[in-house]
Design a protein around this motif. Sequence first.
Motif, PDB file in Angstrom:
ATOM      1  N   GLU A 135       0.835  -1.207   0.000  1.00  0.00           N
ATOM      2  CA  GLU A 135       0.000   0.000   0.000  1.00  0.00           C
ATOM      3  C   GLU A 135       0.870   1.257   0.000  1.00  0.00           C
ATOM      4  O   GLU A 135       0.586   2.221  -0.708  1.00  0.00           O
ATOM      5  N   LEU A 136       1.924   1.236   0.808  1.00  0.00           N
ATOM      6  CA  LEU A 136       2.819   2.387   0.880  1.00  0.00           C
ATOM      7  C   LEU A 136       3.550   2.589  -0.446  1.00  0.00           C
ATOM      8  O   LEU A 136       3.707   3.721  -0.907  1.00  0.00           O
ATOM      9  N   ASP A 137       3.961   1.494  -1.080  1.00  0.00           N
ATOM     10  CA  ASP A 137       4.623   1.601  -2.388  1.00  0.00           C
ATOM     11  C   ASP A 137       3.685   2.206  -3.431  1.00  0.00           C
ATOM     12  O   ASP A 137       4.089   3.054  -4.225  1.00  0.00           O
ATOM     13  N   LYS A 138       2.410   1.774  -3.433  1.00  0.00           N
ATOM     14  CA  LYS A 138       1.433   2.342  -4.376  1.00  0.00           C
ATOM     15  C   LYS A 138       1.224   3.823  -4.097  1.00  0.00           C
ATOM     16  O   LYS A 138       1.131   4.635  -5.034  1.00  0.00           O
ATOM     17  N   ALA A 139       1.143   4.195  -2.824  1.00  0.00           N
ATOM     18  CA  ALA A 139       0.963   5.603  -2.465  1.00  0.00           C
ATOM     19  C   ALA A 139       2.167   6.432  -2.916  1.00  0.00           C
ATOM     20  O   ALA A 139       2.012   7.559  -3.398  1.00  0.00           O
ATOM     21  N   ARG A 140       3.361   5.873  -2.773  1.00  0.00           N
ATOM     22  CA  ARG A 140       4.565   6.587  -3.221  1.00  0.00           C
ATOM     23  C   ARG A 140       4.556   6.783  -4.736  1.00  0.00           C
ATOM     24  O   ARG A 140       4.963   7.832  -5.236  1.00  0.00           O
ATOM     25  N   ILE A 141       4.084   5.802  -5.461  1.00  0.00           N
ATOM     26  CA  ILE A 141       3.996   5.921  -6.924  1.00  0.00           C
ATOM     27  C   ILE A 141       2.993   6.995  -7.294  1.00  0.00           C
ATOM     28  O   ILE A 141       3.244   7.840  -8.168  1.00  0.00           O
ATOM     29  N   ARG A 142       1.822   6.988  -6.604  1.00  0.00           N
ATOM     30  CA  ARG A 142       0.808   8.028  -6.880  1.00  0.00           C
ATOM     31  C   ARG A 142       1.370   9.412  -6.582  1.00  0.00           C
ATOM     32  O   ARG A 142       1.164  10.357  -7.338  1.00  0.00           O
ATOM     33  N   LYS A 143       2.099   9.544  -5.476  1.00  0.00           N
ATOM     34  CA  LYS A 143       2.684  10.840  -5.107  1.00  0.00           C
ATOM     35  C   LYS A 143       3.717  11.277  -6.142  1.00  0.00           C
ATOM     36  O   LYS A 143       3.741  12.442  -6.544  1.00  0.00           O
ATOM     37  N   ALA A 144       4.552  10.362  -6.583  1.00  0.00           N
ATOM     38  CA  ALA A 144       5.565  10.694  -7.589  1.00  0.00           C
ATOM     39  C   ALA A 144       4.897  11.154  -8.883  1.00  0.00           C
ATOM     40  O   ALA A 144       5.327  12.129  -9.505  1.00  0.00           O
TER      41      ALA A 144
END
Length: 164
Positions: A114-123
Amino acid sequence: MKKLDKTGQSGPFYQLDKRRRKAVRLLFEDELTDEQIAKAVQRRRSTLDNWKNDELFKAAQQQYNHLVVKRSFESKALKKLVDLLDAKSEMVQLQSANSILKLSGMLSDNSTPELDKARIRKANADARVAEARAKAMEDNGADVEDLVSTLIGAIGKEDKRESK
């Protein structure tokens, strides 16, 4: 560039001379006193103390410790983690899987799917914002150029009036 010894090994441990490497090995084994280690490497105790305070020697000790632990226990630890994948407790299974993924470099210490997906969305969002800012600067750049030209023209007219 890392310094390689004659056997192709690199790192601080291999940058040391034979006596210092022997001292590192004996210190790791922790069976002799510093006095006995100094005698074994044919140096004074004060020399060994100086070595122990040297940054390269300290780094060599860390590297040697890592090498010995890795050589002696890495495969056993990994085998145990793999065995724990079949544990009765789902929590143990999850922790084992996370540990294996972290060791392989596929998962960081503070990573979850979930955190990895959130980081991708933020990037992606940051990239869109940066792109919008760049476009706005391009669009405003023409306006700024016009404004600067107008100001330069006005200053030039003012200078001509004052010179009359």
